[in-house]
Design a protein around this motif. Sequence first.
Motif, PDB file in Angstrom:
ATOM      1  N   PHE A 275     -17.383 -23.317 -15.763  1.00 26.43           N
ATOM      2  CA  PHE A 275     -18.288 -23.752 -17.037  1.00 26.43           C
ATOM      3  C   PHE A 275     -17.613 -23.175 -18.254  1.00 26.43           C
ATOM      4  O   PHE A 275     -17.672 -23.939 -19.204  1.00 26.43           O
ATOM      5  CB  PHE A 275     -19.654 -23.304 -16.671  1.00 26.43           C
ATOM      6  N   SER A 276     -17.109 -22.171 -18.167  1.00 27.79           N
ATOM      7  CA  SER A 276     -16.444 -21.598 -19.473  1.00 27.79           C
ATOM      8  C   SER A 276     -15.259 -22.454 -19.869  1.00 27.79           C
ATOM      9  O   SER A 276     -15.234 -22.885 -21.052  1.00 27.79           O
ATOM     10  CB  SER A 276     -16.271 -20.132 -19.493  1.00 27.79           C
ATOM     11  N   ASN A 277     -14.206 -22.580 -18.893  1.00 26.00           N
ATOM     12  CA  ASN A 277     -12.877 -22.951 -19.532  1.00 26.00           C
ATOM     13  C   ASN A 277     -12.643 -24.352 -19.027  1.00 26.00           C
ATOM     14  O   ASN A 277     -11.676 -25.096 -19.370  1.00 26.00           O
ATOM     15  CB  ASN A 277     -11.664 -22.113 -19.406  1.00 26.00           C
ATOM     16  N   GLU A 278     -13.475 -24.768 -17.777  1.00 24.95           N
ATOM     17  CA  GLU A 278     -13.381 -26.175 -17.431  1.00 24.95           C
ATOM     18  C   GLU A 278     -12.237 -26.516 -16.896  1.00 24.95           C
ATOM     19  O   GLU A 278     -11.715 -27.848 -16.746  1.00 24.95           O
ATOM     20  CB  GLU A 278     -13.821 -27.118 -18.390  1.00 24.95           C
ATOM     21  N   ALA A 279     -11.270 -25.570 -16.490  1.00 23.66           N
ATOM     22  CA  ALA A 279      -9.879 -25.913 -16.040  1.00 23.66           C
ATOM     23  C   ALA A 279     -10.256 -26.515 -14.614  1.00 23.66           C
ATOM     24  O   ALA A 279     -10.768 -25.841 -13.633  1.00 23.66           O
ATOM     25  CB  ALA A 279      -9.151 -24.743 -15.776  1.00 23.66           C
ATOM     26  N   GLY A 280      -9.592 -27.929 -14.198  1.00 22.67           N
ATOM     27  CA  GLY A 280      -9.917 -28.440 -13.223  1.00 22.67           C
ATOM     28  C   GLY A 280     -10.936 -29.290 -12.993  1.00 22.67           C
ATOM     29  O   GLY A 280     -11.011 -30.227 -12.470  1.00 22.67           O
ATOM     30  N   GLN A 281     -11.695 -29.327 -14.137  1.00 18.25           N
ATOM     31  CA  GLN A 281     -13.051 -30.433 -14.226  1.00 18.25           C
ATOM     32  C   GLN A 281     -12.413 -31.669 -14.838  1.00 18.25           C
ATOM     33  O   GLN A 281     -13.257 -32.524 -14.349  1.00 18.25           O
ATOM     34  CB  GLN A 281     -14.249 -29.731 -15.221  1.00 18.25           C
ATOM     35  N   GLY A 282     -11.210 -31.742 -15.484  1.00 14.55           N
ATOM     36  CA  GLY A 282     -10.969 -33.119 -15.884  1.00 14.55           C
ATOM     37  C   GLY A 282     -11.616 -33.587 -17.381  1.00 14.55           C
ATOM     38  O   GLY A 282     -11.416 -34.494 -17.590  1.00 14.55           O
ATOM     39  N   SER A 283     -12.152 -32.558 -17.876  1.00 11.26           N
ATOM     40  CA  SER A 283     -12.867 -32.969 -19.167  1.00 11.26           C
ATOM     41  C   SER A 283     -11.551 -32.777 -20.236  1.00 11.26           C
ATOM     42  O   SER A 283     -11.494 -33.720 -21.206  1.00 11.26           O
ATOM     43  CB  SER A 283     -13.988 -31.951 -19.816  1.00 11.26           C
ATOM     44  N   ALA A 284     -11.029 -31.753 -20.417  1.00 13.42           N
ATOM     45  CA  ALA A 284      -9.891 -31.595 -21.681  1.00 13.42           C
ATOM     46  C   ALA A 284      -8.863 -32.457 -21.515  1.00 13.42           C
ATOM     47  O   ALA A 284      -8.367 -32.984 -22.659  1.00 13.42           O
ATOM     48  CB  ALA A 284      -9.511 -30.359 -21.431  1.00 13.42           C
ATOM     49  N   PRO A 285      -8.439 -33.055 -20.475  1.00 18.34           N
ATOM     50  CA  PRO A 285      -7.373 -34.221 -20.540  1.00 18.34           C
ATOM     51  C   PRO A 285      -8.077 -35.437 -21.369  1.00 18.34           C
ATOM     52  O   PRO A 285      -6.956 -36.112 -21.979  1.00 18.34           O
ATOM     53  CB  PRO A 285      -7.165 -34.517 -18.874  1.00 18.34           C
ATOM     54  N   ILE A 286      -9.220 -35.606 -21.275  1.00 22.57           N
ATOM     55  CA  ILE A 286      -9.515 -36.829 -22.368  1.00 22.57           C
ATOM     56  C   ILE A 286      -9.272 -36.387 -23.629  1.00 22.57           C
ATOM     57  O   ILE A 286      -8.953 -37.475 -24.449  1.00 22.57           O
ATOM     58  CB  ILE A 286     -11.082 -36.978 -21.924  1.00 22.57           C
ATOM     59  N   ALA A 287      -9.542 -35.235 -24.180  1.00 25.71           N
ATOM     60  CA  ALA A 287      -9.184 -34.832 -25.404  1.00 25.71           C
ATOM     61  C   ALA A 287      -7.835 -35.017 -25.728  1.00 25.71           C
ATOM     62  O   ALA A 287      -7.117 -35.392 -26.769  1.00 25.71           O
ATOM     63  CB  ALA A 287      -9.642 -33.554 -25.902  1.00 25.71           C
ATOM     64  N   HIS A 288      -6.898 -34.372 -24.641  1.00 29.19           N
ATOM     65  CA  HIS A 288      -5.499 -34.347 -25.040  1.00 29.19           C
ATOM     66  C   HIS A 288      -4.928 -35.827 -25.189  1.00 29.19           C
ATOM     67  O   HIS A 288      -3.737 -35.880 -25.469  1.00 29.19           O
ATOM     68  CB  HIS A 288      -5.129 -33.372 -23.921  1.00 29.19           C
ATOM     69  N   ALA A 289      -5.688 -36.860 -24.157  1.00 30.60           N
ATOM     70  CA  ALA A 289      -5.233 -37.903 -24.208  1.00 30.60           C
ATOM     71  C   ALA A 289      -4.894 -38.533 -25.692  1.00 30.60           C
ATOM     72  O   ALA A 289      -4.047 -39.495 -25.720  1.00 30.60           O
ATOM     73  CB  ALA A 289      -5.872 -38.853 -23.267  1.00 30.60           C
ATOM     74  N   SER A 290      -5.738 -38.191 -26.605  1.00 26.45           N
ATOM     75  CA  SER A 290      -5.346 -38.741 -28.025  1.00 26.45           C
ATOM     76  C   SER A 290      -4.394 -38.050 -28.769  1.00 26.45           C
ATOM     77  O   SER A 290      -4.037 -38.583 -29.866  1.00 26.45           O
ATOM     78  CB  SER A 290      -6.977 -38.380 -28.843  1.00 26.45           C
ATOM     79  N   ALA A 291      -3.970 -37.034 -28.265  1.00 28.70           N
ATOM     80  CA  ALA A 291      -2.591 -36.446 -29.094  1.00 28.70           C
ATOM     81  C   ALA A 291      -1.359 -37.349 -29.104  1.00 28.70           C
ATOM     82  O   ALA A 291      -0.966 -38.065 -28.283  1.00 28.70           O
ATOM     83  CB  ALA A 291      -2.182 -35.038 -28.428  1.00 28.70           C
ATOM     84  N   LYS A 292      -0.952 -37.341 -30.562  1.00 31.31           N
ATOM     85  CA  LYS A 292       0.484 -37.877 -30.741  1.00 31.31           C
ATOM     86  C   LYS A 292       1.494 -37.472 -30.043  1.00 31.31           C
ATOM     87  O   LYS A 292       1.653 -36.457 -29.873  1.00 31.31           O
ATOM     88  CB  LYS A 292       0.563 -38.034 -32.118  1.00 31.31           C
ATOM     89  N   GLY A 293       2.312 -38.112 -29.390  1.00 27.75           N
ATOM     90  CA  GLY A 293       3.323 -37.811 -28.669  1.00 27.75           C
ATOM     91  C   GLY A 293       3.782 -38.779 -27.292  1.00 27.75           C
ATOM     92  O   GLY A 293       2.889 -39.638 -26.941  1.00 27.75           O
ATOM     93  N   ASP A 294       5.151 -38.562 -27.191  1.00 26.08           N
ATOM     94  CA  ASP A 294       5.633 -39.328 -25.779  1.00 26.08           C
ATOM     95  C   ASP A 294       6.033 -38.640 -24.844  1.00 26.08           C
ATOM     96  O   ASP A 294       6.607 -38.980 -23.929  1.00 26.08           O
ATOM     97  CB  ASP A 294       6.806 -40.466 -26.326  1.00 26.08           C
ATOM     98  N   GLU A 295       5.675 -37.473 -25.147  1.00 28.45           N
ATOM     99  CA  GLU A 295       6.051 -36.418 -23.785  1.00 28.45           C
ATOM    100  C   GLU A 295       4.899 -35.893 -23.130  1.00 28.45           C
ATOM    101  O   GLU A 295       4.240 -34.730 -23.861  1.00 28.45           O
ATOM    102  CB  GLU A 295       7.008 -35.372 -24.439  1.00 28.45           C
ATOM    103  N   PRO A 296       4.431 -36.267 -22.207  1.00 27.92           N
ATOM    104  CA  PRO A 296       2.907 -35.759 -21.508  1.00 27.92           C
ATOM    105  C   PRO A 296       3.060 -34.257 -21.183  1.00 27.92           C
ATOM    106  O   PRO A 296       2.242 -33.531 -21.135  1.00 27.92           O
ATOM    107  CB  PRO A 296       2.743 -36.795 -20.207  1.00 27.92           C
ATOM    108  N   VAL A 297       4.431 -33.860 -20.713  1.00 30.07           N
ATOM    109  CA  VAL A 297       4.504 -32.374 -20.259  1.00 30.07           C
ATOM    110  C   VAL A 297       4.236 -31.471 -21.560  1.00 30.07           C
ATOM    111  O   VAL A 297       3.592 -30.392 -21.393  1.00 30.07           O
ATOM    112  CB  VAL A 297       5.778 -32.318 -19.555  1.00 30.07           C
ATOM    113  N   SER A 298       4.727 -31.930 -22.705  1.00 32.63           N
ATOM    114  CA  SER A 298       4.643 -30.992 -23.821  1.00 32.63           C
ATOM    115  C   SER A 298       3.176 -30.767 -24.273  1.00 32.63           C
ATOM    116  O   SER A 298       2.809 -29.639 -24.450  1.00 32.63           O
ATOM    117  CB  SER A 298       5.358 -31.583 -24.951  1.00 32.63           C
TER     118      SER A 298
END
Length: 558
Positions: A275-298
């Motif tokens: 509940f605290s860090n949401e690692a594995g929940q799949g929520s944070a990837p939605i925010a990070h998908a908005s980031a500028k960049g062409d290197e998903p790994v970075s």
Amino acid sequence: MDAFGQLLVNLDGLLGGAFWFPYVLLGVGLFFTIYLKFPQIRYFKHACKVVTGKFDKKDQEGDTTHFQALATALSGTVGTGNIGGVALAISIGGPAALFWMWMTAFFGMTTKFVEVTLSHKYRVKTDDGTMAGGPMYYMDRRLNMKWLAVLFAIATVISSFGTGSLPQINNIAQGMEATFGFEPWHTGGVLSVLLALVILGGIKRIAAITSRVVPLMAAVYIIGALGVILYNIENIGPSFASVFVDAFSGSAAAGGFLGASFAYAFNRGVNRGLFSNEAGQGSAPIAHASAKGDEPVSEGMVSILEPFIDTIVICTLTGLVILSSGVWTEKFDTHFERSSMTIVQGQFSEDNTEQREALYKYLNGQKDHGIEIYNGNINVVQGRAVNTDFTVIHSRSIGEDIRFGITPRHVYTGVVTIKDGIPVDNSISIMGKSLVHSAELTTKAFTRGFFGENGKYIVSIGLLLFAFSTAIAWSYYGDRAMIYLLGSKSVMPYRVFYVAGFFWASFADTTLVWKLAAVAIVVMTLPNLFGIFLLRKEMKESINDYWTKFKKENPNEK
């Protein structure tokens, strides 16, 4: 509401509260940690460089910078879980729960690295020109499992309420009432208007606000926490020791705390850690998908920092404040929440070893406890019970100085009918002395430091900033999920309903809200863990390709 609460308890028992869930969550993190050779350690320094923009290029697609994406994701994770969630975990699982929150964070750093990388890789551009990503897109576009993507997106919408909206405002309102005496619905009304004004601006306005609020709220909270920790410095060693000593044995009874078994501490610690860090929940990837960049790994590497900041740093500070101050074993005068309370047959005392052992077994779900739930009538005169054939258990402690009232300010005289350990009449409230949990416990702890009673204001301000920013971030997660499910036209109705739910939760039962959140989290997490495991080989290949390209473009970087 009692029936709904029991339904949530049953669902939580089958999902997040089930014995297998913590093993699945930690197991996936452990697998990827070994499979990818401890990326949370090897790539940590590199992640810090990426988030500063050192390797940014011009004219890359996206809506936010790396830092803004990190701040938005952090605003979604750094919330009531860091203030109320840690306190709840310790109040029901003892010091051992903090250890398992750490483990969830350490392995979660790898899990988040994987889910963010894959989600960024398969993001899309929407009709309005903004980016949309998240696990539902890699499930659909890469795994060709639209059914799984739809399931995840639906769970995301549900979880946006169960994680992002309802528990956040509930804890804010609770803290504001305890500190300033504000009515919960007043707090909810004002913040609902502010929430609506922010989320209508979309991701760019959300990112602009969170990138300013997150550093400020972290600084305020850390200063306040250090004020308590340094004041109680002689208790830090014993507090740390109890976390590790109890990790594999459970936490023994202490003060008013009736004790927690290993299984209970492990399950609640992992659950609260998620509940605290949401690692594995799949929520944070939605925010990070908005980031500028062409290197998903970075971008995935940037996300490694989230569980570290959220749980390893902030949750640890909260845990040490609570443990070193000693308030987690003390009883305070409080209103007994129906969802945290049960009335049992007979009189029990903490001084009686056999009775305490029986309650320990009962509270930890063990057999042969001999405890019987109370069913019958309690005669009350001027708020006090006449008969003494019952004991009120609240927040894993024996309630004392029990009073009955129609409201906290008006005493009750008459007969209180008890069925299955709970008053049949919802209008009758029970008050007394017991252990407290969630934000109330953290507030008590912050008054035991250099700032004295003023410490409660730090918690209230921190809770306000933490929780409100979480609600903002989760509104974005929900509207991206709605775009995937029903298209862009569904976003505005969703936002209206989201704000309405936010207002309602300001005066709802605290524990009921936490139970809803616990169920929603697991419903969202399981499909995501399944999906990233299927793409484990692609993840390793993506990392190798990234480093090959990076070394060619940056020969002087190590």
